[in-house]
Design a protein around this motif. Structure first.
Motif, PDB file in Angstrom:
ATOM      1  N   ALA A 252       2.382   0.064 -13.011  1.00 32.64           N
ATOM      2  CA  ALA A 252       3.196  -0.535 -11.953  1.00 32.64           C
ATOM      3  C   ALA A 252       2.401  -0.663 -10.655  1.00 32.64           C
ATOM      4  O   ALA A 252       2.502  -1.671  -9.947  1.00 32.64           O
ATOM      5  CB  ALA A 252       4.445   0.318 -11.731  1.00 32.64           C
ATOM      6  N   LYS A 253       1.580   0.352 -10.352  1.00 31.44           N
ATOM      7  CA  LYS A 253       0.759   0.320  -9.145  1.00 31.44           C
ATOM      8  C   LYS A 253      -0.271  -0.802  -9.217  1.00 31.44           C
ATOM      9  O   LYS A 253      -0.486  -1.537  -8.241  1.00 31.44           O
ATOM     10  CB  LYS A 253       0.058   1.672  -8.962  1.00 31.44           C
ATOM     11  N   ALA A 259      -0.456  -8.302  -7.203  1.00 32.34           N
ATOM     12  CA  ALA A 259       0.464  -9.241  -6.557  1.00 32.34           C
ATOM     13  C   ALA A 259       0.183  -9.332  -5.063  1.00 32.34           C
ATOM     14  O   ALA A 259       0.216 -10.418  -4.472  1.00 32.34           O
ATOM     15  CB  ALA A 259       1.897  -8.789  -6.796  1.00 32.34           C
ATOM     16  N   LYS A 260      -0.120  -8.180  -4.454  1.00 31.16           N
ATOM     17  CA  LYS A 260      -0.432  -8.148  -3.020  1.00 31.16           C
ATOM     18  C   LYS A 260      -1.719  -8.899  -2.732  1.00 31.16           C
ATOM     19  O   LYS A 260      -1.823  -9.658  -1.755  1.00 31.16           O
ATOM     20  CB  LYS A 260      -0.549  -6.692  -2.557  1.00 31.16           C
ATOM     21  N   ALA A 264      -2.293 -12.468  -0.573  1.00 25.80           N
ATOM     22  CA  ALA A 264      -3.167 -12.506   0.599  1.00 25.80           C
ATOM     23  C   ALA A 264      -4.253 -13.572   0.495  1.00 25.80           C
ATOM     24  O   ALA A 264      -4.905 -13.899   1.485  1.00 25.80           O
ATOM     25  CB  ALA A 264      -3.824 -11.132   0.790  1.00 25.80           C
ATOM     26  N   GLU A 265      -4.461 -14.122  -0.695  1.00 26.28           N
ATOM     27  CA  GLU A 265      -5.490 -15.145  -0.872  1.00 26.28           C
ATOM     28  C   GLU A 265      -5.121 -16.419  -0.113  1.00 26.28           C
ATOM     29  O   GLU A 265      -3.970 -16.855  -0.144  1.00 26.28           O
ATOM     30  CB  GLU A 265      -5.653 -15.473  -2.360  1.00 26.28           C
TER      31      GLU A 265
END
Length: 273
Positions: A252-253, A259-260, A264-265
């Motif tokens: 999950a981490k 996803a983060k 940010a891309e």
């Protein structure tokens, strides 16, 4: 409701029994359902009396069973009060109205067809139809489609996305009672006739009520259990289960970090033509 060896079976017992096994009796008429529930409770009491005679309640396993049953009963009582009673039919109706309002009723057509091997055969079929031969009679005689041949080529109603592309495009362009030119698909050559065109009626609230209520109850249960976990200390003691938990947390981490990173891309500007 009944007595077994002097022990009373009440209406409250009936309600609890229905909550336990009612789904299995849903197809029975109300009076028959109540009769079966009473028999279920009578048999429960007979088994309980027999267990008492054999002093099964004095065994250690019985104490563990009672401990589990108490926990389950408390869970059910809390779930009914805090989760089930929090979800109302009005809330379900509001969700239905919101969702159904955004849905466009699909157009459907009812088509007959005759499937043959060659374009020449298809043209011969069309010529016979123009001379006045009945479509269903020709379909029963000539069509190679075993699924519709016996019904005179009738495919019933269908919406877009249910047939192969070439067949579908022709079907939805036809006017009522119009006969198509030969249509080639992977199955052979088709001759189509449009029988009817309609807008498929959307399901009513009554048809979907139980499903919507179930979905809202599930969502509410997830919210409640999340809050209960926040205020509680939950730990796995079993070593193997702890390994599984740690692997789930790591996965999950990693997913959250990916996803983060993706969010940010910088987005690429569209290329100019």
């Amino acid at each position: 409701m009944a007595r077994v060896n002097g022990k009373v079976i009440t209406e409250a017992d009936m309600r609890l029994a229905e909550a336990e096994v009612g789904n299995e009796l849903a197809q029975l008429p109300p009076n028959m359902r109540r009769r079966v529930l009473v028999e279920f409770l009578i048999e429960n009491q007979l088994f309980a009396d027999a267990a008492d005679k054999e002093k099964l309640s004095e065994q250690a396993a019985f104490a563990e069973r009672m401990k589990y049953s108490r926990r389950r009963a408390l869970r059910d009582a809390y779930f009914e009060k805090v989760v089930q009673k929090a979800v109302t039919e009005a809330e379900a109706k509001a969700l239905y109205d919101k969702q159904i309002g955004s849905v466009k009723a699909p157009e459907e057509v009812r088509v007959r067809h005759i499937l043959v091997k060659t374009e020449a055969e298809a043209k011969d079929v069309i010529e016979r139809l123009r001379r006045g031969d009945a479509f269903d009679a020709v379909a029963k005689e000539k069509s190679l489609d075993p699924g519709s041949k016996a019904r005179g080529g009738d495919l019933g109603y269908f919406a877009k996305g249910q047939m192969v592309k070439e067949f579908e495009e022709t079907a939805f362009k036809l006017k009522k009672d119009e006969i198509s030119a030969p249509v080639k698909t992977q199955f052979g050559f088709h001759v189509l006739k449009l029988e009817d065109r309609r807008t498929r009626p959307l399901p009513t609230f009554e048809m979907l009520k139980d499903r919507i209520m179930g979905s809202l109850i599930h969502r509410k249960a997830q919210e409640v259990i999340a809050k209960l976990r926040e205020g509680s200390k939950v730990e796995l003691v079993d070593a193997e289960l702890k390994k599984v938990e740690e692997a789930e947390k790591a996965a999950a981490k990693k997913k959250a970090e990916e996803a983060k990173k993706k969010a940010a891309e910088p987005k690429k500007a569209p290329e100019k033509k």
